[in-house]
Design an enzyme around this catalytic site. Structure first.
Site, PDB file in Angstrom:
ATOM      1  N   ARG A 107       0.720  -1.011   0.240  1.00  0.00           N
ATOM      2  CA  ARG A 107       0.137   0.122   0.013  1.00  0.00           C
ATOM      3  C   ARG A 107       0.535   1.461   0.346  1.00  0.00           C
ATOM      4  NH1 ARG A 107      -4.568  -0.055   4.482  1.00  0.00           N
ATOM      5  NH2 ARG A 107      -2.846   1.205   5.319  1.00  0.00           N
TER       6      ARG A 107
ATOM      7  N   LYS B 235      -2.496   7.029   1.274  1.00  0.00           N
ATOM      8  CA  LYS B 235      -2.126   7.350   2.985  1.00  0.00           C
ATOM      9  C   LYS B 235      -1.069   8.256   3.410  1.00  0.00           C
ATOM     10  CE  LYS B 235      -2.562   4.719   7.505  1.00  0.00           C
ATOM     11  NZ  LYS B 235      -4.004   4.931   7.850  1.00  0.00           N
TER      12      LYS B 235
END
Ligand code: COI
Length: 348
Positions: free
Chosen positions: A82, A185
């Protein structure tokens, strides 16, 4: 705080300095070897790019002491991947997945004394982050980056612990829109969320539930977690199609729910339908999923002044089972049938 003074059973979610951090530097088109460092301070030029244009992203993970005395972490490769996806969107060099996982193991092993003992309910929060540190004022991709992993012993994210929280459905501000950075993120996503979060907190809500940024019609995610709704036996959650963070806990809970025979619908879920389900007594459970939040029950939603009260205000059975299964595997209380638990050797 020295580790001798840590009250393991009463930790909140915050920063406590540990002995080691992992640091790796990017220059001349490559990451250097990287390694553990003891200095908790980073010195940067006043014009480092990260201060101006926020080219930065982070991850959140945890390490646990198991029942039989091993230190483990949970699916670190998922966080590594991620972070590479976040980096790609922000035009930053990806940090290699294997190097990331090895770095996590190194820094956790080196800080083994800060991993909260089994039975305290606390864990070692692991925060990898990467940022641009070219010196300059032009809006361009940096050529120099710093990748760090810091750790902090931490307890529950919410002051409520596992007690159900109240959530404010945000109807004015938005968090993400197609083409933007909602799936990453990056710190900027969180910076843009703070105002709404503070306003909700002032009214007694733990966090906000974000709606889609175009029509403000469909549920997306909550401030620090993904969210799921159990309606009439089925579980619904927003699809991760660019505007929603692809949570590691989210993905793991979906897998568990499917193993247990639940139908899980990942799609566009209208807030109006959720409120209608509540009115009809079909909104059985609502819970958030996240590394910091683990599995957090929700007892109330408010949208445009209408309140939806969930169940009897207590944690629901599916939420409890997910919490027990996730933490059971993480703390070594039940077998890891999924291959999600990664041991950390105490060799560093
Ligand atoms: C996490 O769950 O680890 C996160 O990074 C959420 C954070 C904003 C507290």
């Amino acid at each position: 705080m020295s580790k001798q003074n840590i009250d393991w059973s009463n930790l909140g979610f915050g920063y406590i300095k540990t002995d080691y951090r992992y640091v790796c530097r990017y220059k001349d088109g490559q990451w250097d070897e990287g390694g553990l460092e003891t200095d908790a301070n980073i010195t940067l030029n006043e014009c480092a790019c990260v201060f101006q244009y926020c080219q930065a992203c982070f991850e959140g993970m945890k390490a646990y002491y198991t029942k039989d005395g091993h230190i483990v972490c949970f699916r670190p490769d998922m966080n590594a991947k991620r972070m590479a996806d976040s980096a790609a969107r922000l035009e930053m060099p990806p940090f290699p997945v294997d190097k990331f996982v090895d770095a996590v193991k190194q820094v956790v092993a080196a800080n083994a004394d800060f991993v909260p003992p089994y039975g305290t309910g606390a864990s070692l929060y692991i925060r990898p982050f990467v940022f641009a540190n070219d010196v300059g004022l032009g809006v361009h991709a940096s050529k120099h980056y710093l990748f760090c992993i810091i750790c902090a012993p931490s307890g529950a994210y919410y002051a409520e612990g596992l007690d159900p929280v109240r959530i404010y459905v945000e109807d004015e501000y938005i968090r993400a829109a197609p083409g933007l950075t909602g799936f990453t993120k990056c710190g900027g996503n969180y910076a843009a969320s703070i105002k709404a979060g503070e306003l909700a907190e002032e009214q007694g809500y733990a966090q906000v539930l974000w709606l889609d940024g175009v029509e403000k019609k469909y549920v997306e995610e909550v401030g620090s977690m993904n969210i799921m709704f159990k309606i009439d036996g089925k579980v619904y959650t927003a699809a991760t199609v660019g505007t929603v963070l692809p949570g590691v806990t989210r993905r793991s809970c979906i897998e568990l729910l499917k193993d247990w025979g639940y139908e899980v619908v990942e799609g566009k879920i209208a807030i109006a339908d959720i409120m209608a389900a509540a009115r009809e007594g079909k909104l059985e459970e609502v819970f958030g999923t996240g590394t910091a939040a683990v599995v957090s029950p929700v007892k109330e939603l408010v949208w445009k002044g209408e309140h939806a009260y969930i169940g009897d205000g207590k944690i629901g059975p599916v939420t409890q089972k997910l919490y027990d299964t996730m933490t059971g595997m993480q703390w070594g209380k039940i077998p890891d049938t999924k291959g999600w638990i990664v041991p950390v050797e105490k060799k560093y």
